[in-house]
Design a protein around this motif. Structure first.
Motif, PDB file in Angstrom:
ATOM      1  N   ILE A  60       0.836  -1.215   0.000  1.00  0.00           N
ATOM      2  CA  ILE A  60       0.000   0.000   0.000  1.00  0.00           C
ATOM      3  C   ILE A  60       0.867   1.260   0.000  1.00  0.00           C
ATOM      4  O   ILE A  60       0.770   2.078  -0.928  1.00  0.00           O
ATOM      5  CB  ILE A  60      -0.973  -0.022   1.210  1.00  0.00           C
ATOM      6  N   PRO A  61       1.725   1.469   0.998  1.00  0.00           N
ATOM      7  CA  PRO A  61       2.542   2.689   0.956  1.00  0.00           C
ATOM      8  C   PRO A  61       3.514   2.733  -0.221  1.00  0.00           C
ATOM      9  O   PRO A  61       3.851   3.817  -0.692  1.00  0.00           O
ATOM     10  CB  PRO A  61       3.303   2.674   2.284  1.00  0.00           C
ATOM     11  N   VAL A  62       3.955   1.570  -0.705  1.00  0.00           N
ATOM     12  CA  VAL A  62       4.903   1.592  -1.825  1.00  0.00           C
ATOM     13  C   VAL A  62       4.203   2.067  -3.096  1.00  0.00           C
ATOM     14  O   VAL A  62       4.729   2.897  -3.836  1.00  0.00           O
ATOM     15  CB  VAL A  62       5.534   0.202  -2.037  1.00  0.00           C
ATOM     16  N   PHE A  63       2.979   1.564  -3.339  1.00  0.00           N
ATOM     17  CA  PHE A  63       2.293   1.926  -4.585  1.00  0.00           C
ATOM     18  C   PHE A  63       1.409   3.161  -4.446  1.00  0.00           C
ATOM     19  O   PHE A  63       1.141   3.845  -5.425  1.00  0.00           O
ATOM     20  CB  PHE A  63       1.472   0.739  -5.090  1.00  0.00           C
ATOM     21  N   LEU A  73      -7.680   6.562   7.338  1.00  0.00           N
ATOM     22  CA  LEU A  73      -7.856   5.404   8.212  1.00  0.00           C
ATOM     23  C   LEU A  73      -7.834   4.115   7.382  1.00  0.00           C
ATOM     24  O   LEU A  73      -7.342   3.083   7.800  1.00  0.00           O
ATOM     25  CB  LEU A  73      -9.189   5.537   8.954  1.00  0.00           C
ATOM     26  N   LEU A  74      -8.353   4.237   6.142  1.00  0.00           N
ATOM     27  CA  LEU A  74      -8.400   3.078   5.255  1.00  0.00           C
ATOM     28  C   LEU A  74      -6.999   2.509   5.019  1.00  0.00           C
ATOM     29  O   LEU A  74      -6.814   1.293   4.925  1.00  0.00           O
ATOM     30  CB  LEU A  74      -9.044   3.490   3.927  1.00  0.00           C
ATOM     31  N   THR A  75      -6.004   3.405   4.918  1.00  0.00           N
ATOM     32  CA  THR A  75      -4.629   2.952   4.707  1.00  0.00           C
ATOM     33  C   THR A  75      -4.218   1.977   5.803  1.00  0.00           C
ATOM     34  O   THR A  75      -3.700   0.893   5.546  1.00  0.00           O
ATOM     35  CB  THR A  75      -3.664   4.155   4.749  1.00  0.00           C
ATOM     36  N   LEU A  76      -4.479   2.400   7.032  1.00  0.00           N
ATOM     37  CA  LEU A  76      -4.117   1.580   8.186  1.00  0.00           C
ATOM     38  C   LEU A  76      -4.810   0.219   8.112  1.00  0.00           C
ATOM     39  O   LEU A  76      -4.172  -0.830   8.241  1.00  0.00           O
ATOM     40  CB  LEU A  76      -4.535   2.317   9.468  1.00  0.00           C
ATOM     41  N   LEU A  77      -6.143   0.266   7.843  1.00  0.00           N
ATOM     42  CA  LEU A  77      -6.901  -0.979   7.832  1.00  0.00           C
ATOM     43  C   LEU A  77      -6.448  -1.888   6.696  1.00  0.00           C
ATOM     44  O   LEU A  77      -6.290  -3.098   6.878  1.00  0.00           O
ATOM     45  CB  LEU A  77      -8.396  -0.677   7.705  1.00  0.00           C
TER      46      LEU A  77
END
Lengths: 368, 306, 355
Positions: free
Chosen positions: A104-107, A114-118
């Motif tokens: 997720i953080p790479v792309f 909050l969605l990122t975390l989940l």
């Protein structure tokens, strides 16, 4: 004179509580002797080793950080081992979870909700599960020994991680060093203040909270549900399990997915907290240490939590002993090994009674 | 020809420590005990072998010391798992931890000192034959020892009464006990044999492979040895094939790299593991073979009822 | 009960006594990624720590943590040292970069020094050694000494420092023999004597007669010695392991830097900054040239002198990459940023850099 063990009629509840205390007492005595031989004050050394990690809020925080992955993985492995499913490759599943979650953080480096975390946590679990599914599939389809396949896959996934962070996933601004971009904001685990500044302050991160929730959930599952009963039956009496209509294949799948998913969760939590990015080294062997944790915890989820703390103390104690007393890292490891030996040996006293048989056939019974 | 020769010689050296450590573990597991502490025993064997050879100047003394160190450590494991009936998996892992630490402690004074090397043998007239000579008649002593141990293990396990007892203890300790055999005694001896082989494998690293002592020089070989035992489905000759196969794939990986074809080195490094998994899948597909060989009591504690 | 109280008293006494003793000394601390017993990278750093103890005597007290894995344990290890009263902390591996920056932000009064990284702060200085200078000279020697015209090169991981070393070696070799070749093997480990030995044997088998390594163990040199070939040591002088094979060794000497920096803290003159020292500063030292004829030895010594005086710059532009493009200005060294991020091979290397 010989030492002989004799089976007790039933588990000794007294010994269940007493055995860790005996082990600790023996360790303290042995440790004291080792330190004294090294020319140190044994009391001061033992204080640094076992008490200091509990004296400041900083070291207690560190204890939580160190114990979190061990408890998460150890609890899952315990369930798995209880059902006679031998997942030795948690270290690989941890790595797989860390890799998939970090996608997720790479792309999408800009995504900060909050969605990122989940999503990261969810993908971490899935990554661990997917990787654990391989030995499960090979076991069910080809009856390939899962100890071997899960262990071999550890090396494979570590090389995949290595390739990713040195190649396609490398931080473009990182001077070609092997690491992804640093994670920030929602890409890292939030922390909670559990003690007010007047008493600490003491922060724990979301990972520790998740670990406790997982342990409670697993304890409930094992103690109160049919699934738990099914798993235990399969471990103790596989044949009876078959007669009861429990599917062995399903149990293999269940155990691998459960323990793999938890290892994956532990992996992504490490990446999102202590490491803060994906890099070649993301775990100092948590997946392997957790095997010891599972057994020290007597294959019980709550036990795993306690054992995770015990091991975390011995790691941190070893470190502070290096700094405060100049004890080498090797001495610390030897000491840790001895501690584990005592605990493992003393646990036998729960099921067995120790007898010393004399030469002349005389029997002296050590009542415990 | 020269290149092929050097590859073959390299493979033999790479495979021997794996074979030594795993043949010992094979016997241990045949008796129903799982000792995951191979890596720890190897490390202690390596440092003791190195130290003894350095002090006496004799690599053979080093070899004996390595064996002795492995045996002592394995007796500790035996005491815990056999006498005290502690969990074998956890005890083995703890033994690894202890062994690596202990080896580091013992070896602190040996760092940076060149060791004493166990030289290769030379048989006049035979070693000189091109290719065959150096491969068959020009190895170090321990290469032959490893193969002799494999042959002897295979013979003893399947052709003698001793082997029958060991397998009986591993397959059904209750019946073996009922027949009057000392399950614990047999297991102690097997565990000690395993310790001796692991110690010897460690000694091979510090006396032949790379005559030096450094921390972590075992570099995970103990774990590979454990995997090989399962890979070989507890059959000695298949174990030898496995160890040499593993060595071959590792060395071929290096050869391919040196030719300069630009395959990611991680892919080549992971090949031995992937191939082991695939081979295992193929072998395991034949259920009758594996089932019959897996010691039924592997990892189970035994306490005689009286 | 009385026993317990006596024990507690003894405990309190011993702990406070320890604290009082150390009060007026400066505490300098190190974090190592490997064991001090690796006789390679961490060993060399520890020699530097010992030099500080020797040089500054009772003005300092040193502490180190060894075997600290890059990853979850790094930040805690560094912070522990900060909390234990260390006034200057050297973190000696690239993977300690972000943890060092994080901890430094929390402890502004403590000086931090991070080796081989690129992130700085007011209280974080960075330092590194120009290992490539030594490798250039090694390349020249190799090209002179090789009969087959092929060197074997054993490497750990494709990071810029390693790639830089390969290129510098080849530039040096090409300055003597434009057709010189190298064969490269990545062992994916900084430290695995067995694997390094295997790689060395394979490379010798494929026609190399000089061994170069960017891994830490003495194994490749020992193989060279056994087979009557030649090679170079790495990190430490390994002549004891290969008296007939070692041509020289590219050693890291951290002593002068560590002594200077700890002294600077004692004198309150410490400032953050970036130090990338080479032969001139005594941070890269080629151990004595051995096992070679006098003319080769003289050439090597001349090159060392020229590099020290700045007359010889190993990466003088223009440098042709593998794909034929060129970098650098004519007559000038490549800028440091270019070197620090180097991820290409120069022309003449018949291999593909793993990406």
């Amino acid at each position: 004179m010989r030492l002989v063990l004799e089976k007790r009629g039933e588990r000794s509840h007294r010994m269940a509580l007493l055995s860790p205390l005996i082990a600790i007492a023996l360790t303290l005595i042995t440790g004291g002797i080792i330190f004294a031989l090294k020319g140190l004050n044994p009391f001061a050394a033992l204080y640094v080793y076992f008490v200091e990690p509990l004296t400041t809020s900083w070291s207690i925080e560190q204890l939580f950080i160190k114990a979190t992955p061990l408890a998460l993985i150890g609890a899952g492995l315990g369930v798995s081992y209880l059902a006679n499913v031998w997942n030795i490759g948690a270290e690989g599943q941890l790595t797989a979870g860390a890799i998939l979650g970090s996608a997720i953080p790479v792309f999408f480096p800009e995504m900060q909700t909050l969605l990122t975390l989940l999503l990261m946590l969810g993908l971490g679990v899935i990554g661990g599960m997917v990787f654990a599914a391989i030995p499960a599939f090979l076991k069910n389809r080809f009856s390939a020994n899962e100890i071997l396949t899960s262990l071999m896959l550890v090396y494979v996934v570590q090389l995949i991680l290595d390739w990713l962070v040195r190649g396609p996933w490398r931080d473009p601004k990182g001077y070609n060093f092997p690491k992804t971009i640093s994670f920030s904001g929602w890409q890292t685990l939030p922390s909670f203040e559990v003690l007010p500044p007047s008493m600490g302050p003491l922060y724990v991160n979301l990972g520790a909270v998740l670990a406790v929730l997982v342990v409670v959930a697993l304890a409930f599952m094992m103690g109160r549900t049919l699934k738990g009963f099914e798993l235990r039956v399969q471990g103790v009496a596989p044949r009876a399990g078959r007669f009861a209509g429990f599917s062995r294949e399903k149990t293999v799948w269940f155990c691998f997915l459960l323990s793999g998913g938890l290892a994956g969760l532990a992996g992504i939590c490490e990446v999102m907290s202590t490491v803060g990015q994906l890099q070649p080294g993301i775990s100092p062997g948590y997946g392997f240490t957790a095997i010891i944790v599972a057994f020290l915890g007597r294959l019980n989820p709550v036990g795993a939590l306690v054992a995770a703390f015990a091991l975390a103390i011995s790691y941190l104690g070893g470190e502070s002993a290096q700094v405060a007393l100049g004890i080498s890292d090797k001495t610390a490891r030897v000491f840790q090994g001895i501690l584990l030996f005592y605990i493992l040996a003393c646990d036998s006293l729960i099921l067995y009674r120790l007898r010393i048989t004399g030469l002349g056939g005389k029997v002296a019974e050590g009542r415990a | 020809m020269n290149e092929l020769l050097s590859i073959v010689l390299t493979i033999i050296t790479a495979a021997t420590p794996l074979l030594l450590a795993s043949i010992g573990e094979l016997v241990v597991e045949r008796s129903g005990v799982l000792n995951l502490g191979v890596e720890g025993m190897m490390a202690v064997g390596a440092v003791c072998g190195f130290g003894a050879a350095l002090m006496t100047g004799s690599p053979l003394v080093g070899v004996l010391a390595a064996i002795a160190a492995g045996v002592i450590l394995s007796m500790l494991f035996g005491f815990l798992t056999l006498t005290m009936v502690s969990n074998q998996v956890a005890t083995g892992l703890a033994l690894t931890l202890l062994g690596l630490g202990l080896a580091g402690m013992i070896g602190e004074g040996f760092v940076g000192q060149p060791g004493v090397k166990l030289e290769k043998i030379s048989i006049p007239g035979l070693t000189g034959i091109p290719f065959i000579g150096p491969v068959l008649f020009g190895q170090d002593l321990l290469v032959y020892v490893s193969l002799i141990i494999v042959a002897a293990t295979s013979y003893v396990l399947f052709r003698t009464k001793t082997g029958l007892i060991i397998r009986a203890v591993g397959d059904s300790h209750q019946s073996a006990h009922a027949l009057g055999y000392s399950v614990i005694g047999v297991r102690y001896l097997c565990v000690m044999f395993g310790g001796a082989c692991s110690g010897l494998a460690g000694g091979y690293l510090s006396l032949v492979y790379t005559p030096q002592w450094v921390e972590n020089m075992t570099a995970g070989r103990g774990w590979i040895a454990l995997a090989l035992v399962v890979f070989a489905s507890w059959l000695p000759w298949r174990l030898a094939i496995g160890a040499y196969l593993f060595g071959t794939i590792t060395i071929l990986g290096f050869s391919l790299q040196a030719v300069g074809i630009g395959i990611p080195s991680q892919l080549l490094s992971s090949l031995p593991y992937v191939v082991t998994i695939l081979a295992l899948v193929v072998i395991s597909g034949n259920r009758a073979l594996t089932r019959a060989n897996t010691p039924a009591c592997l990892g189970q504690p035994f306490v005689p009822d009286r | 009960m009385k026993i317990w109280m006596a024990m507690a008293a003894a405990l309190a006494l011993s702990v406070s006594a320890g604290a009082a003793q150390a009060a007026d000394k400066l505490k300098a601390c190190w974090v190592y990624v490997g064991p001090v017993g690796d006789f390679g990278y961490s060993y060399q750093h520890d020699q530097g720590r010992k030099a500080v103890e020797k040089e500054l005597g009772d003005k300092v007290e040193t502490v180190f943590l060894e075997n600290v894995a890059e990853g979850p344990d790094a930040e805690r290890a560094i912070e522990r040292l900060a909390r234990e009263g260390c006034k200057i902390i050297f973190t000696t591996s690239f993977g300690f970069m972000d943890p060092t920056i994080k901890v430094a932000a929390k402890y502004p009064d403590i000086k931090f020094e991070h080796a081989t990284g690129y992130k700085m702060a007011d209280n974080v200085a960075i330092y590194n050694a120009r290992f490539y200078e030594g490798r250039y000279v090694m390349g020249q020697v190799a090209a002179k000494m090789s009969k087959t015209g092929v060197a074997g090169y054993i490497v750990s991981f494709p990071i810029p420092e390693v790639v830089m070393g390969i290129n510098a070696f080849m530039l040096g070799a090409q300055s003597v023999n434009p057709d010189f070749k190298i064969k490269i093997v990545w062992v994916n480990s900084w430290y695995d004597p067995g694997k390094e030995a295997d790689a060395a044997k394979v490379l010798f088998g494929q026609g190399a007669d000089i061994m170069v390594q960017h891994t830490d163990s003495t194994a490749p040199l020992q193989i060279a010695e056994e087979q009557g070939k030649l090679g170079f040591g790495q990190s430490s002088d390994m002549i004891k392991f290969a008296p007939k094979a070692q041509l020289s060794a590219n050693t890291d000497d951290w002593d002068p830097y560590y002594v200077a920096r700890v002294k600077a803290v004692l004198d309150s003159t410490w400032k953050s900054g970036s130090t990338w020292g080479g032969m001139k500063d005594g941070m890269v030292v080629l151990s004595p040239f051995t096992n070679m004829p006098d003319d080769v030895k003289k050439m090597a010594e001349d090159s060392v002198a020229k590099i020290k005086s700045g007359e010889l710059l190993p990466f003088t532009g223009p440098i042709t990459k593998q794909d034929g493009t060129t970098v650098g200005e004519a007559g000038k060294s490549l800028p440091d940023e270019e070197l620090l991020g180097m991820n290409y091979y120069i022309k003449g290397i018949d291999d593909k850099l793993p990406q």
